[in-house]
Design a protein around this motif. Structure first.
Motif, mmCIF file in Angstrom:
data_model
loop_
_atom_site.group_PDB
_atom_site.id
_atom_site.type_symbol
_atom_site.label_atom_id
_atom_site.label_comp_id
_atom_site.label_asym_id
_atom_site.label_seq_id
_atom_site.Cartn_x
_atom_site.Cartn_y
_atom_site.Cartn_z
ATOM 1 N N GLU A 1 -4.084 7.156 -1.827
ATOM 2 C CA GLU A 1 -3.122 5.659 -1.593
ATOM 3 C C GLU A 1 -3.524 4.556 -2.494
ATOM 4 O OE1 GLU A 1 -5.052 3.253 2.183
ATOM 5 O OE2 GLU A 1 -3.294 4.895 3.060
ATOM 6 N N HIS A 2 -2.685 3.430 -3.282
ATOM 7 C CA HIS A 2 -3.093 3.267 -3.767
ATOM 8 C C HIS A 2 -2.434 2.023 -3.365
ATOM 9 C CE1 HIS A 2 -5.157 5.374 -6.833
ATOM 10 N NE2 HIS A 2 -3.626 6.773 -7.254
ATOM 11 N N THR A 3 -2.994 0.703 -3.669
ATOM 12 C CA THR A 3 -2.450 -0.521 -3.273
ATOM 13 C C THR A 3 -1.987 -0.964 -5.127
ATOM 14 O OG1 THR A 3 -4.057 -1.378 -1.894
ATOM 15 C CG2 THR A 3 -3.062 -3.356 -3.168
ATOM 16 N N ALA A 4 -0.410 -1.432 -4.529
ATOM 17 C CA ALA A 4 0.027 -1.712 -5.987
ATOM 18 C C ALA A 4 0.847 -2.528 -6.141
ATOM 19 C CB ALA A 4 1.091 -0.097 -5.856
ATOM 20 N N ARG A 5 1.659 -3.338 -7.150
ATOM 21 C CA ARG A 5 2.320 -4.455 -7.159
ATOM 22 C C ARG A 5 3.773 -3.763 -7.816
ATOM 23 N NH1 ARG A 5 2.265 -9.500 -6.158
ATOM 24 N NH2 ARG A 5 0.241 -10.161 -6.128
ATOM 25 N N MET A 6 3.521 -2.194 -8.082
ATOM 26 C CA MET A 6 4.551 -1.457 -8.988
ATOM 27 C C MET A 6 5.055 -0.538 -9.198
ATOM 28 S SD MET A 6 7.534 -3.000 -12.192
ATOM 29 C CE MET A 6 7.699 -1.494 -13.137
ATOM 30 N N ILE A 7 5.994 0.118 -8.547
ATOM 31 C CA ILE A 7 5.226 1.938 -9.097
ATOM 32 C C ILE A 7 6.874 2.255 -9.491
ATOM 33 C CG2 ILE A 7 5.197 4.511 -8.075
ATOM 34 C CD1 ILE A 7 3.731 3.362 -5.849
ATOM 35 N N VAL A 8 6.754 3.008 -10.735
ATOM 36 C CA VAL A 8 7.829 3.727 -11.685
ATOM 37 C C VAL A 8 8.123 4.754 -11.707
ATOM 38 C CG1 VAL A 8 8.923 3.815 -13.893
ATOM 39 C CG2 VAL A 8 7.851 1.836 -13.246
ATOM 40 N N ILE A 9 9.369 5.632 -11.511
ATOM 41 C CA ILE A 9 9.486 7.394 -10.976
ATOM 42 C C ILE A 9 10.395 7.683 -12.398
ATOM 43 C CG2 ILE A 9 10.872 8.978 -9.297
ATOM 44 C CD1 ILE A 9 10.440 6.057 -7.361
ATOM 45 N N ALA A 10 9.456 7.815 -13.286
ATOM 46 C CA ALA A 10 9.796 7.763 -14.470
ATOM 47 C C ALA A 10 10.561 9.223 -14.947
ATOM 48 C CB ALA A 10 9.656 7.561 -15.840
ATOM 49 N N ASN A 11 12.163 9.510 -15.962
ATOM 50 C CA ASN A 11 11.540 10.947 -16.242
ATOM 51 C C ASN A 11 11.606 10.773 -18.212
ATOM 52 O OD1 ASN A 11 12.787 13.396 -17.208
ATOM 53 N ND2 ASN A 11 15.594 12.763 -16.782
ATOM 54 N N SER A 12 11.979 9.845 -18.190
ATOM 55 C CA SER A 12 12.056 8.889 -19.843
ATOM 56 C C SER A 12 10.903 8.396 -19.565
ATOM 57 C CB SER A 12 13.308 8.643 -20.083
ATOM 58 O OG SER A 12 13.782 7.691 -19.239
ATOM 59 N N GLN A 13 10.725 7.770 -21.549
ATOM 60 C CA GLN A 13 9.744 6.620 -21.365
ATOM 61 C C GLN A 13 10.408 5.434 -21.205
ATOM 62 O OE1 GLN A 13 9.122 8.005 -25.459
ATOM 63 N NE2 GLN A 13 7.976 9.554 -25.068
ATOM 64 N N LYS A 14 10.996 5.159 -21.592
ATOM 65 C CA LYS A 14 11.113 3.516 -22.163
ATOM 66 C C LYS A 14 12.249 2.857 -20.855
ATOM 67 C CE LYS A 14 12.298 4.202 -26.644
ATOM 68 N NZ LYS A 14 11.777 4.530 -28.087
ATOM 69 N N TYR A 15 12.301 1.573 -20.739
ATOM 70 C CA TYR A 15 13.353 0.981 -20.407
ATOM 71 C C TYR A 15 14.392 0.051 -21.568
ATOM 72 C CZ TYR A 15 10.790 -0.273 -15.971
ATOM 73 O OH TYR A 15 10.324 0.132 -14.769
ATOM 74 N N GLY A 16 15.645 0.202 -20.912
ATOM 75 C CA GLY A 16 17.044 0.453 -21.657
ATOM 76 C C GLY A 16 16.122 -1.983 -22.494
ATOM 77 N N VAL B 1 1.017 -0.902 0.326
ATOM 78 C CA VAL B 1 -0.132 0.009 0.129
ATOM 79 C C VAL B 1 0.808 1.375 -0.103
ATOM 80 C CG1 VAL B 1 -1.845 1.149 1.130
ATOM 81 C CG2 VAL B 1 -2.159 -0.798 1.083
ATOM 82 N N ALA B 2 0.582 2.209 -1.097
ATOM 83 C CA ALA B 2 0.946 3.247 -0.935
ATOM 84 C C ALA B 2 0.958 4.462 -0.934
ATOM 85 C CB ALA B 2 2.601 3.064 -3.013
ATOM 86 N N THR B 3 0.683 5.671 0.314
ATOM 87 C CA THR B 3 0.591 6.816 0.274
ATOM 88 C C THR B 3 1.160 8.176 -0.214
ATOM 89 O OG1 THR B 3 0.273 6.237 2.258
ATOM 90 C CG2 THR B 3 -0.155 7.968 2.241
ATOM 91 N N ILE B 4 0.664 8.079 -1.670
ATOM 92 C CA ILE B 4 1.391 9.612 -2.188
ATOM 93 C C ILE B 4 1.036 10.703 -1.897
ATOM 94 C CG2 ILE B 4 2.734 9.985 -4.708
ATOM 95 C CD1 ILE B 4 1.270 6.462 -5.632
ATOM 96 N N SER B 5 2.301 11.356 -1.845
ATOM 97 C CA SER B 5 1.838 13.172 -2.154
ATOM 98 C C SER B 5 2.465 13.875 -2.923
ATOM 99 C CB SER B 5 2.255 13.446 -0.622
ATOM 100 O OG SER B 5 1.828 12.953 0.892
ATOM 101 N N ALA B 6 1.465 14.619 -3.572
ATOM 102 C CA ALA B 6 2.424 15.008 -5.486
ATOM 103 C C ALA B 6 0.872 15.873 -5.613
ATOM 104 C CB ALA B 6 2.863 13.911 -5.911
ATOM 105 N N ASN B 7 1.547 17.154 -5.807
ATOM 106 C CA ASN B 7 0.315 17.987 -6.159
ATOM 107 C C ASN B 7 0.010 18.797 -5.869
ATOM 108 O OD1 ASN B 7 2.336 17.975 -8.824
ATOM 109 N ND2 ASN B 7 0.586 16.583 -9.613
ATOM 110 N N ASN B 8 0.064 18.498 -4.121
ATOM 111 C CA ASN B 8 -0.454 19.245 -3.229
ATOM 112 C C ASN B 8 -1.834 18.113 -3.021
ATOM 113 O OD1 ASN B 8 0.743 21.198 -2.755
ATOM 114 N ND2 ASN B 8 -0.460 22.266 -4.699
ATOM 115 N N GLU B 9 -2.058 17.402 -3.186
ATOM 116 C CA GLU B 9 -2.701 16.302 -2.542
ATOM 117 C C GLU B 9 -2.321 14.658 -2.809
ATOM 118 O OE1 GLU B 9 -6.338 15.226 -5.276
ATOM 119 O OE2 GLU B 9 -4.337 14.660 -7.427
ATOM 120 N N ASN C 1 6.692 12.395 -2.627
ATOM 121 C CA ASN C 1 6.449 11.481 -0.875
ATOM 122 C C ASN C 1 5.524 10.131 -1.398
ATOM 123 O OD1 ASN C 1 6.285 10.568 1.218
ATOM 124 N ND2 ASN C 1 8.078 11.338 1.432
ATOM 125 N N ILE C 2 6.975 9.098 -1.872
ATOM 126 C CA ILE C 2 5.687 7.687 -1.009
ATOM 127 C C ILE C 2 6.350 7.063 -0.377
ATOM 128 C CG2 ILE C 2 5.840 5.659 -2.414
ATOM 129 C CD1 ILE C 2 6.978 6.622 -5.277
#
Length: 289
Positions: A185-200, A174-182, A253-254
């Motif tokens: 909460e999401h139940t997740a398998r994976m959260i990607v923090i991405a600056n770009s579009q694709k994996y190698g 369970v991830a509690t995510i604070s961003a853009n002033n809100e 923040n996660i």
């Protein structure tokens, strides 16, 4: 007048012998009247050494042969300096070069690395560490950890680990995510923090990512079964599905309900339960096609 270039090469990245590569770069430099200073990374005090070389030669470019880890290290070394970084993809994780659509041949890459066009690219800071590409917490980080610890390399090593990882995967977190002033909460398998579009591997995970827009994306994969993985791998990222949430922001923040495996740019960073993330806008200049 000759132009100074520093060439940083990671001799062991990607298990390839680099002597041919070094030769090709030296030849290119001589033909085009560049003064080349070659530096082979040692894995310790590289940042200091590169900084002192920079001060000595004041190069107009630094060419890097290695993977994402080597590029990031050089970017950190020269973040105070105004210098363009040219990339010769030669690591085990070349996510950034895939994202920049760099060609596959050394000749073409030499032209780009030594030529003029460049973008000022963002980086992401996560718990004080820098990310140039993609980081994630959850299933893929488990995969990276399993892959680092296994003996089988390459695509099949990866496929084998993907299967094992899915089979062994723990409960969703369970991830509690604070961003853009809100805060959400999401139940997740994976959260990607991405600056770009694709994996190698060429897999698009963040279709709307732009590397120099002052934002990064959090891609929250709430469910991750073989079907969804299949879709992502075949380039059909289902952004409109209930299983995927994308948040675009410049800081976040996660917090997770238990420590979850985390990786930055293909390097395993242990299990984490709190990630502080913000964008470093226009942090480095990179030569592009």
């Amino acid at each position: 007048m000759k132009k100074n270039i520093i060439f940083v090469v990671n001799p062991i990245s990607g298990d390839l012998d680099k002597s041919d590569l070094i030769e090709a770069v030296e030849e290119f430099a001589t033909t085009n009247h560049f003064d080349l200073e070659v530096y082979e990374t040692k894995g310790k005090s590289d940042i200091k050494e590169i900084q002192s070389l920079y001060n000595q030669y004041q190069p107009e470019r630094i060419i890097v042969a290695g993977g994402d880890g080597t590029i990031k290290m050089v970017a950190e070394a020269v973040e105070q300096f105004d210098v363009i970084i040219g990339i010769l993809p030669a690591g085990s994780a070349n996510g950034l070069s895939v994202d920049l659509n760099l060609p596959t041949t050394i000749e073409e890459n030499l032209k780009i690395a030594f030529s003029n066009k460049c973008i000022e690219m963002d980086m992401i800071c996560i718990n004080g560490k820098k990310s140039i590409h993609l980081s994630d917490i959850g299933l893929n980080a488990n995969l990276v950890k399993n892959y680092e610890e296994s003996d089988t390399r390459g695509f099949w090593g990866y496929a084998l680990q993907a299967f094992t990882t899915l089979n062994q995967s723990e409960e969703p977190f369970v991830a509690t995510i604070s961003a853009n002033n809100e805060t959400v909460e999401h139940t997740a398998r994976m959260i990607v923090i991405a600056n770009s579009q694709k994996y190698g591997t060429g897999v698009v995970i963040n279709p709307n990512g732009v590397m120099n827009d002052g934002k990064f994306e959090l891609i929250i994969l709430k469910n991750l079964d073989l079907l969804l993985i299949g879709k992502i791998i075949t380039g059909n990222m289902p952004i409109d599905s209930d299983d995927v949430v994308i948040i675009s922001t410049d800081k976040a923040n996660i917090k997770t309900d238990y420590p979850v495996n985390f990786q930055i740019d293909g390097e395993y960073c242990g299990a984490q339960s709190n990630l502080d993330i913000y964008i470093l806008h226009k942090q480095m200049k990179i030569a592009i096609p």
